[in-house]
Enzyme design. Structure first.
Site, PDB file in Angstrom:
ATOM      1  N   GLY A  14      37.625  41.066  49.272  1.00  9.91           N
ATOM      2  CA  GLY A  14      38.938  41.373  49.848  1.00  9.91           C
ATOM      3  C   GLY A  14      39.601  42.525  49.096  1.00  9.91           C
ATOM      4  NE  ARG A  75      35.142  38.791  52.793  1.00 13.17           N
ATOM      5  CZ  ARG A  75      35.949  38.594  51.766  1.00 13.17           C
ATOM      6  NH1 ARG A  75      35.485  38.362  50.564  1.00 13.17           N
ATOM      7  NH2 ARG A  75      37.257  38.600  51.936  1.00 13.17           N
ATOM      8  CG  ASP A 106      34.954  33.910  42.791  1.00 11.87           C
ATOM      9  OD1 ASP A 106      35.643  34.420  43.702  1.00 11.87           O
ATOM     10  OD2 ASP A 106      34.398  32.810  42.910  1.00 11.87           O
ATOM     11  CB  THR A 129      41.225  38.903  43.709  1.00 13.78           C
ATOM     12  OG1 THR A 129      41.828  37.843  44.452  1.00 13.78           O
ATOM     13  CG2 THR A 129      41.087  38.437  42.270  1.00 13.78           C
ATOM     14  CG  ASP A 131      44.081  34.850  46.099  1.00 15.13           C
ATOM     15  OD1 ASP A 131      45.146  35.156  46.669  1.00 15.13           O
ATOM     16  OD2 ASP A 131      43.039  34.562  46.713  1.00 15.13           O
ATOM     17  CG  ASP A 133      41.669  33.041  42.402  1.00  9.75           C
ATOM     18  OD1 ASP A 133      41.390  34.249  42.228  1.00  9.75           O
ATOM     19  OD2 ASP A 133      41.320  32.400  43.401  1.00  9.75           O
ATOM     20  NE  ARG A 175      40.236  32.221  50.942  1.00  7.73           N
ATOM     21  CZ  ARG A 175      39.686  33.416  51.087  1.00  7.73           C
ATOM     22  NH1 ARG A 175      39.646  33.968  52.257  1.00  7.73           N
ATOM     23  NH2 ARG A 175      39.157  34.062  50.060  1.00  7.73           N
TER      24      ARG A 175
HETATM   25  P1  ATP Z   1      37.633  37.668  47.457  1.00  7.44           P
HETATM   26  O1  ATP Z   1      38.257  37.066  46.228  1.00  7.44           O
HETATM   27  O2  ATP Z   1      38.541  38.602  48.130  1.00  7.44           O
HETATM   28  O3  ATP Z   1      37.003  36.666  48.372  1.00  7.44           O
HETATM   29  P2  ATP Z   1      34.990  38.160  46.494  1.00  7.44           P
HETATM   30  O4  ATP Z   1      34.413  39.224  45.648  1.00  7.44           O
HETATM   31  O5  ATP Z   1      35.004  36.773  45.916  1.00  7.44           O
HETATM   32  O6  ATP Z   1      36.446  38.625  46.899  1.00  7.44           O
HETATM   33  P3  ATP Z   1      32.938  37.466  48.419  1.00  7.44           P
HETATM   34  O7  ATP Z   1      32.910  37.653  49.884  1.00  7.44           O
HETATM   35  O8  ATP Z   1      32.787  36.103  47.876  1.00  7.44           O
HETATM   36  O9  ATP Z   1      34.287  38.152  47.927  1.00  7.44           O
HETATM   37  O10 ATP Z   1      31.781  38.372  47.780  1.00  7.44           O
HETATM   38  C1  ATP Z   1      31.679  39.758  48.085  1.00  7.44           C
HETATM   39  C2  ATP Z   1      30.229  40.118  48.258  1.00  7.44           C
HETATM   40  O11 ATP Z   1      29.534  39.873  47.021  1.00  7.44           O
HETATM   41  C3  ATP Z   1      29.477  39.298  49.284  1.00  7.44           C
HETATM   42  O12 ATP Z   1      29.672  39.778  50.599  1.00  7.44           O
HETATM   43  C4  ATP Z   1      28.036  39.496  48.837  1.00  7.44           C
HETATM   44  O13 ATP Z   1      27.551  40.746  49.257  1.00  7.44           O
HETATM   45  C5  ATP Z   1      28.183  39.495  47.308  1.00  7.44           C
HETATM   46  N1  ATP Z   1      27.940  38.136  46.779  1.00  7.44           N
HETATM   47  C6  ATP Z   1      28.812  37.113  46.688  1.00  7.44           C
HETATM   48  N2  ATP Z   1      28.224  36.010  46.167  1.00  7.44           N
HETATM   49  C7  ATP Z   1      26.938  36.342  45.942  1.00  7.44           C
HETATM   50  C8  ATP Z   1      25.808  35.636  45.429  1.00  7.44           C
HETATM   51  N3  ATP Z   1      25.879  34.363  45.063  1.00  7.44           N
HETATM   52  N4  ATP Z   1      24.629  36.305  45.366  1.00  7.44           N
HETATM   53  C9  ATP Z   1      24.542  37.600  45.735  1.00  7.44           C
HETATM   54  N5  ATP Z   1      25.564  38.313  46.214  1.00  7.44           N
HETATM   55  C10 ATP Z   1      26.750  37.708  46.332  1.00  7.44           C
END
Ligand code: ATP
Length: 325
Positions: A14, A75, A106, A129, A131, A133, A175
Site C-alpha cells: 500500500g 502487489r 511487513d 505504511t 498504520d 504497526d 485494519r
Molecule cells: P501493506 O502494509 O500496505 O499491506 P505490505 O508490504 O504488507 O503493505 P503485501 O501485499 O503484504 O503488502 O506485500 C507486498 C508484496 O510483497 C506482495 O504483493 C508480494 O509480491 C510480496 N510478498 C509479500 N509476502 C510475501 C512472501 N511471503 N513471500 C514472497 N513475497 C511476498
C-alpha cells in the site's frame, strides 16, 4: 565484505505519503557515494517484468513534497513463487544490481527476506505504511500525514456535528492496528475510540451517550478503526436502535488518508531512513529494516520486522474519555 556498487529501490504494497521523500534520499545518497542507482517500477512486479530504470539526481527533483510514489506500487503474486523470484533475480543481474532497498509494509519485507536468503543480493527494508504497526520502529513513513489528514477531516465533521447537535461515528483506516484511531481521536477530542487492540463494548458507549444526553451534551464523536470487530455502520445501527432521538450519522474517511502532501515529520523520517538504508549497504549491515527508536536509527533483522503485536496503552483510552467528558 563485498562492496555494493549498483543499487535498486522500489515501493511495494500500500502507498504511504513520504515514500517519495524516501526514494529521493536513497537516490541522492547512492549517487553521492558514486553508486549507480536504479528505480524499479510497480514494486516486485517491476523486478519480475524488468521495469528497471536508471535514476539520476534530477529524476527525484521536486518530489519531496508529493504524496503517492513516483515509482508506483503494486502487489505481485509471481513474487510469492520461487520461479517469480528467480526471474526477478535474473533481471537485477542484467543491470549488475547488487543491493536492493524495499520501501513497504511487513509483506514486502517477507518477500525481501526470502529473496535475500535465496540470492546473494543484500536487501534493506524501510517501513512505509500509514498504520504504524511494524515491530522495530517507533514510527513508519506515512503515519503522521495520515493522522493529520484524519484530524483535519474530523475537525470539519465536528463543526457540522455542532451546528446540528449530531452524533458522528467516523471510521478511519487501520485494519489490524488502531494507531490512526487512537491518535486522531485524542487530538480531536472524540468521546470514544474503538480499536482492534482495545475492545470497546457498544453497550458501555450507549450508557455513556445516555448520560451525555441527560446532561445536554449534544455533540458526540466516536472514532472507529476499520479493523474494530464492530464496524462503523453496525455501531450506528445499534445506537439508533437504543437512542432513537439521537441524530446519528456515519462518515467513512477512506482513501483520503493515504494521499496528500507529507507532513514535515514524514519528510524528515523518510529522508533519515533513506539515507541510513544506503549507509547500511555501505557498512555491510545487510537484510535489516531501518527503523527509528527513541529518535535514533535502529536496525531490525528483516525476519523480525513483522506486524507489531504491542499491547495498546489503555491509559491513553482512559485519558481520552476523561478529557472529552
Ligand atoms: P501493506 O502494509 O500496505 O499491506 P505490505 O508490504 O504488507 O503493505 P503485501 O501485499 O503484504 O503488502 O506485500 C507486498 C508484496 O510483497 C506482495 O504483493 C508480494 O509480491 C510480496 N510478498 C509479500 N509476502 C510475501 C512472501 N511471503 N513471500 C514472497 N513475497 C511476498
Amino acid at each position: 565484505m563485498k562492496k555494493v556498487n549498483n543499487i535498486a529501490v522500489l515501493t511495494s504494497g500500500g502507498d504511504a505519503p513520504g515514500m517519495n521523500a524516501a526514494v529521493r534520499a536513497v537516490v541522492r545518497t547512492g549517487i553521492y557515494h558514486q553508486m549507480n542507482v536504479y528505480g524499479v517500477m510497480y514494486g516486485y512486479r517491476g523486478m519480475v517484468k524488468n521495469e528497471i530504470l536508471p535514476m539520476e539526481s534530477k529524476s527525484v527533483a521536486n518530489i519531496i513534497q508529493r504524496g503517492g510514489t513516483i515509482l508506483k506500487t503494486a502487489r505481485c503474486m509471481e513474487f510469492y513463487e520461487p520461479e517469480g523470484r528467480q526471474k526477478a533475480y535474473e533481471n537485477l543481474k542484467k543491470h549488475n544490481i547488487d543491493g536492493l532497498i524495499v520501501i513497504g509494509g511487513d509483506g514486502s519485507f517477507k518477500g525481501a527476506q526470502k529473496f535475500s536468503q535465496e540470492y546473494d543480493i543484500p536487501c534493506i527494508g524501510l517501513p512505509g505504511t500509514i498504520d504504524k504497526d511494524i515491530a522495530g520502529t517507533d514510527f513508519t513513513i506515512g503515519f503522521d500525514t495520515a493522522v493529520n489528514t484524519a484530524i483535519d477531516a474530523i475537525d470539519k465533521i465536528r463543526d457540522t456535528a455542532d451546528a446540528h447537535d449530531r452524533l458522528f461515528i467516523i471510521e478511519v483506516m487501520g485494519r489490524d492496528a488502531g494507531y490512526i484511531a487512537l491518535h486522531s481521536g485524542i487530538a480531536t477530542g472524540a468521546e470514544h475510540i474503538m480499536m482492534p487492540e482495545h475492545k470497546a463494548e457498544v453497550e458501555d458507549i450507549i450508557a455513556d451517550l445516555q448520560a451525555n444526553e441527560r446532561r445536554k451534551k449534544l455533540v458526540n464523536l466516536i472514532v472507529v478503526a476499520e479493523g474494530h470487530e464492530t464496524g462503523a455502520n453496525e455501531v450506528a445501527k445499534m445506537i439508533k436502535h437504543r437512542l432513537p432521538n439521537a441524530d446519528t450519522r456515519v462518515c467513512i474517511l477512506g482513501h483520503i488518508q493515504r494521499g496528500g502532501t507529507p507532513t514535515c515529520q514524514d519528510r524528515i523520517l523518510a529522508s533519515r531512513m533513506g539515507y541510513a538504508a544506503v549507509n547500511a549497504l555501505i557498512e555491510g549491515t545487510y537484510n535489516v529494516m531501518v527503523g527509528i527508536v527513541n529518535n535514533k536509527i535502529h536496525y531490525t533483522p528483516l525476519d523480525h520486522a513483522v506486524k507489531a503485536k504491542e499491547e495498546m496503552d489503555t491509559d491513553w483510552v482512559k485519558m481520552c474519555k476523561i478529557l472529552a467528558s
